[in-house]
Design a protein around this motif. Structure first.
Motif, PDB file in Angstrom:
ATOM      1  N   GLU A  60       0.837  -1.199   0.000  1.00 51.54           N
ATOM      2  CA  GLU A  60       0.000   0.000   0.000  1.00 51.54           C
ATOM      3  C   GLU A  60       0.874   1.252   0.000  1.00 51.54           C
ATOM      4  O   GLU A  60       0.611   2.213  -0.719  1.00 51.54           O
ATOM      5  CB  GLU A  60      -0.946   0.005   1.211  1.00 51.54           C
ATOM      6  CG  GLU A  60      -2.160  -0.883   1.014  1.00 51.54           C
ATOM      7  CD  GLU A  60      -3.207  -0.674   2.109  1.00 51.54           C
ATOM      8  OE1 GLU A  60      -4.395  -0.570   1.777  1.00 51.54           O
ATOM      9  OE2 GLU A  60      -2.827  -0.630   3.298  1.00 51.54           O
TER      10      GLU A  60
ATOM     11  N   LEU B  24       0.128  -9.887  -4.217  1.00 50.18           N
ATOM     12  CA  LEU B  24      -0.677 -10.252  -3.038  1.00 50.18           C
ATOM     13  C   LEU B  24      -1.535 -11.491  -3.301  1.00 50.18           C
ATOM     14  O   LEU B  24      -1.646 -12.371  -2.446  1.00 50.18           O
ATOM     15  CB  LEU B  24      -1.574  -9.084  -2.622  1.00 50.18           C
ATOM     16  CG  LEU B  24      -0.900  -8.016  -1.772  1.00 50.18           C
ATOM     17  CD1 LEU B  24      -1.770  -6.787  -1.686  1.00 50.18           C
ATOM     18  CD2 LEU B  24      -0.606  -8.566  -0.375  1.00 50.18           C
ATOM     19  N   LEU B  25      -2.134 -11.534  -4.469  1.00 49.60           N
ATOM     20  CA  LEU B  25      -2.987 -12.679  -4.801  1.00 49.60           C
ATOM     21  C   LEU B  25      -2.167 -13.963  -4.842  1.00 49.60           C
ATOM     22  O   LEU B  25      -2.607 -15.009  -4.358  1.00 49.60           O
ATOM     23  CB  LEU B  25      -3.687 -12.451  -6.141  1.00 49.60           C
ATOM     24  CG  LEU B  25      -4.818 -11.429  -6.117  1.00 49.60           C
ATOM     25  CD1 LEU B  25      -5.338 -11.171  -7.520  1.00 49.60           C
ATOM     26  CD2 LEU B  25      -5.955 -11.910  -5.223  1.00 49.60           C
TER      27      LEU B  25
ATOM     28  N   THR C 116       5.236   1.255  -7.131  1.00 47.52           N
ATOM     29  CA  THR C 116       4.762  -0.013  -7.682  1.00 47.52           C
ATOM     30  C   THR C 116       3.423   0.263  -8.358  1.00 47.52           C
ATOM     31  O   THR C 116       2.650   1.078  -7.849  1.00 47.52           O
ATOM     32  CB  THR C 116       4.550  -1.066  -6.570  1.00 47.52           C
ATOM     33  OG1 THR C 116       5.776  -1.236  -5.862  1.00 47.52           O
ATOM     34  CG2 THR C 116       4.105  -2.407  -7.120  1.00 47.52           C
ATOM     35  N   THR C 117       3.147  -0.389  -9.488  1.00 47.42           N
ATOM     36  CA  THR C 117       1.822  -0.198 -10.090  1.00 47.42           C
ATOM     37  C   THR C 117       0.801  -0.971  -9.262  1.00 47.42           C
ATOM     38  O   THR C 117       1.105  -2.019  -8.702  1.00 47.42           O
ATOM     39  CB  THR C 117       1.747  -0.700 -11.544  1.00 47.42           C
ATOM     40  OG1 THR C 117       1.931  -2.111 -11.559  1.00 47.42           O
ATOM     41  CG2 THR C 117       2.768  -0.019 -12.429  1.00 47.42           C
ATOM     42  N   PRO C 118      -0.418  -0.476  -9.223  1.00 47.09           N
ATOM     43  CA  PRO C 118      -1.482  -1.172  -8.499  1.00 47.09           C
ATOM     44  C   PRO C 118      -1.662  -2.608  -8.997  1.00 47.09           C
ATOM     45  O   PRO C 118      -1.887  -3.518  -8.201  1.00 47.09           O
ATOM     46  CB  PRO C 118      -2.720  -0.322  -8.816  1.00 47.09           C
ATOM     47  CG  PRO C 118      -2.180   1.048  -9.058  1.00 47.09           C
ATOM     48  CD  PRO C 118      -0.858   0.835  -9.722  1.00 47.09           C
ATOM     49  N   THR C 119      -1.525  -2.795 -10.303  1.00 47.15           N
ATOM     50  CA  THR C 119      -1.700  -4.135 -10.869  1.00 47.15           C
ATOM     51  C   THR C 119      -0.627  -5.090 -10.360  1.00 47.15           C
ATOM     52  O   THR C 119      -0.930  -6.215  -9.937  1.00 47.15           O
ATOM     53  CB  THR C 119      -1.648  -4.065 -12.403  1.00 47.15           C
ATOM     54  OG1 THR C 119      -2.609  -3.108 -12.839  1.00 47.15           O
ATOM     55  CG2 THR C 119      -1.968  -5.408 -13.025  1.00 47.15           C
ATOM     56  N   ALA C 120       0.610  -4.652 -10.388  1.00 46.59           N
ATOM     57  CA  ALA C 120       1.704  -5.512  -9.915  1.00 46.59           C
ATOM     58  C   ALA C 120       1.531  -5.827  -8.437  1.00 46.59           C
ATOM     59  O   ALA C 120       1.728  -6.973  -8.005  1.00 46.59           O
ATOM     60  CB  ALA C 120       3.041  -4.830 -10.171  1.00 46.59           C
TER      61      ALA C 120
ATOM     62  N   VAL D  37       2.499   1.626  -3.487  1.00 47.85           N
ATOM     63  CA  VAL D  37       1.535   2.053  -4.510  1.00 47.85           C
ATOM     64  C   VAL D  37       1.189   3.532  -4.328  1.00 47.85           C
ATOM     65  O   VAL D  37       1.163   4.302  -5.288  1.00 47.85           O
ATOM     66  CB  VAL D  37       0.260   1.185  -4.458  1.00 47.85           C
ATOM     67  CG1 VAL D  37      -0.875   1.811  -5.261  1.00 47.85           C
ATOM     68  CG2 VAL D  37       0.559  -0.217  -4.986  1.00 47.85           C
TER      69      VAL D  37
ATOM     70  N   ALA E 298      -1.280  -5.908  -6.718  1.00 50.06           N
ATOM     71  CA  ALA E 298      -2.407  -6.827  -6.553  1.00 50.06           C
ATOM     72  C   ALA E 298      -2.000  -8.248  -6.926  1.00 50.06           C
ATOM     73  O   ALA E 298      -2.323  -9.208  -6.225  1.00 50.06           O
ATOM     74  CB  ALA E 298      -3.591  -6.366  -7.396  1.00 50.06           C
ATOM     75  N   ARG E 299      -1.251  -8.370  -8.017  1.00 52.25           N
ATOM     76  CA  ARG E 299      -0.834  -9.709  -8.436  1.00 52.25           C
ATOM     77  C   ARG E 299       0.038 -10.385  -7.397  1.00 52.25           C
ATOM     78  O   ARG E 299      -0.111 -11.573  -7.125  1.00 52.25           O
ATOM     79  CB  ARG E 299      -0.072  -9.622  -9.755  1.00 52.25           C
ATOM     80  CG  ARG E 299      -1.033  -9.442 -10.889  1.00 52.25           C
ATOM     81  CD  ARG E 299      -0.355  -9.330 -12.214  1.00 52.25           C
ATOM     82  NE  ARG E 299      -1.393  -8.970 -13.171  1.00 52.25           N
ATOM     83  CZ  ARG E 299      -1.279  -9.117 -14.459  1.00 52.25           C
ATOM     84  NH1 ARG E 299      -0.175  -9.604 -14.970  1.00 52.25           N
ATOM     85  NH2 ARG E 299      -2.274  -8.776 -15.254  1.00 52.25           N
TER      86      ARG E 299
END
Lengths: 329, 329
Positions: free
Chosen positions: A305, A322-323, A313-317, A308, A319-320
């Motif tokens: 967080e 973390l998932l 860091t991009t939000p997409t990277a 971002v 999120a990936r």
């Protein structure tokens, strides 16, 4: 001390028999945040589920000062006078913050609270809107299993609680005052769009002419909007909760609505859609909750967080990553 | 056949050098649904991220017929005439369905398309609004890395795409026609609430008096709404895209807005909030996607959806059993 373990079968039987103490205890179970209570609540609902669905589910919203409590009391007393049983629930996610609560002050509905055919329960007093809404919806199911003919769910005219209520009832009623156009400015358009029925309260004495004018204005405003259903155009009714006037016409409108919705299959479809949407909400919230509390992701989430927000860091990277972390173990 | 593997470092260097072919290929990578392309796109963004954030990010919306393309072309040519480089992107989640697309028909912006200081890219043509928005947002970052001073993101005046655009730009501009009050009825109030600047286009010839009246009406409507920021009250400007009039005043307003937002720290905070919200969206969508496609939950999800819709399982119980299944393995 304290009560012994809950016997779910016994509690379910008592609720089905219309025992109000059992109903109140069942709702308390639903509202509890203790994991063991939550499990018991789900077990209770599983037992009672086939006995639910028979009530007319009404949502009621209106800004503070419009006379929601007085109207609910008047309509409730009218209905019990017709031999019907009515349960009144509420959704007020602000009650935990403010201390105050709609329906919290039972003296505001003194008469209805004493009526053996009415059951009044204030809003759950803690949690997010989603959590409060889930508990109110499940309390509604218990009330249905207990044999109530009408469940009325009140909410305050602010924020997103209207949408939450509209998503769990058959018919959404918006209570307005005779302020007319001026008031309309203050009401979010989105809330008008939710209404299946608009009731202009305080249509008595000096205010009667203003109420009539307001009713025409609201009708015009409603007709400018796309109707929610092809089978029903939102209607506008006058009422005086204080004098008990207009209640028969309002109840008549509710019954006509419910009948049309049933005959066209819309009611069944709407309830199925609502249940599915609710399931997806629960999934969404459950997953987000897992992400926030899961030992493997909690600290990484916090770090990401920060990255971002700082544009590192991009939000997409983020999120990936973390998932991947969450679903690996 | 086909191109060989992408060299990310080379592509990043070419984009930073302002190579338009490399920029277009980078965006194509971002738009691809192939998992290996998606990984490369994230690698490219990771390399370029520190070179992003310098552009003025503008969102532009307006109903069909209001003259969005003509306005964009006029504003774009004005800006390149001032020595600025402008990239024009678009979000139109309907383009996959309808075949048509805003900016898809490049002939509508012939002059700007030939301008060496302008870069025009139509909307990604497939996917959900969330997916289209993500790809446009990431394309915006590439444009910034390529040195564009202004990124303008167009969208059509329908549905939720406005919110998606507003959530990725610094300033949201709403283009309206001189229709005035009549038109205001058709515009969702929520979209007016997003606007930092309203431009009344077609303020020329016969329509000039109507445009002036409309501007006053829009100003009144805007002042009835709660401003998005304490530092900026939404403004209304007249323009004639056809005659190239009003563009200097509009650009002046944009620059003044950007300056105030920067000085007050609002711009930085807004961009950080946008990035975080975007990350949570990605997480939400990624988790839902996992739930739908994960081998362990796919069939169970389908069965439970049926039970919930039929009222045989509560949404809460269904959600819990799915979450347990997903997070166990």
């Amino acid at each position: 001390g304290g009560r012994g373990p809950v016997n779910i079968e016994e509690m379910a039987a008592a609720i089905r028999a219309g025992n109000r103490t059992a109903l109140a205890r069942g709702i308390t179970l639903i509202e509890s945040t203790r994991p063991d209570h939550q499990e018991q609540a789900q077990a209770l609902l599983a037992v009672l589920l086939e006995k639910t669905g028979k009530a007319v589910r009404i949502g009621l919203s209106g800004a503070p000062g419009v006379g929601k409590s007085t109207f609910t009391e008047a309509l409730g007393s009218y209905l019990t006078g017709q031999g019907l049983k009515i349960a009144v629930l509420a959704i007020d996610p602000s009650s935990a913050r403010t201390g105050g609560s709609i329906l919290g002050d039972k003296t505001r509905m003194e008469e209805l609270a004493r009526d053996p055919n009415a059951f009044i329960r204030p809003s759950p007093s803690s949690g997010t809107l989603g959590g409060v809404a889930r508990r109110t919806r499940e309390a509604m199911l218990l009330c249905e299993a207990a044999g109530f003919d009408v469940v009325l769910i009140e909410t305050v005219g602010v924020g997103q609680s209207e949408t939450a209520v509209a998503d769990m009832v058959d018919m959404f009623v918006l209570l307005l005052s005779p302020g007319g156009g001026d008031e309309l400015q203050g009401i979010k358009r989105g809330i008008m769009e939710l209404a299946d029925l608009v009731v202009v309260n305080k249509a008595d004495g000096d205010l009667l002419p203003a109420a009539k004018r307001a009713a025409i204005e609201y009708k015009t405003a409603l007709h400018l909007m796309r109707p929610k259903s092809q089978h029903w155009l939102p209607e506008v009714r006058l009422a005086s909760a204080l004098k008990g006037e207009g209640l028969a016409e309002i109840w008549d409108t509710v019954c006509r609505y419910e009948e049309i919705m049933k005959e066209t299959g819309t009611l069944e479809a709407q309830r199925a859609d609502q249940a599915l949407a609710w399931m997806w909400n629960e999934l969404r919230e459950g997953m987000m909750e897992t992400l926030r509390t899961h030992q493997g992701t909690k600290s990484r989430l916090k770090a990401l967080e920060g990255e971002v927000a700082a544009g590192k860091t991009t939000p997409t990277a983020a999120a990936r990553s973390l998932l991947a972390l969450l679903l690996r173990d």
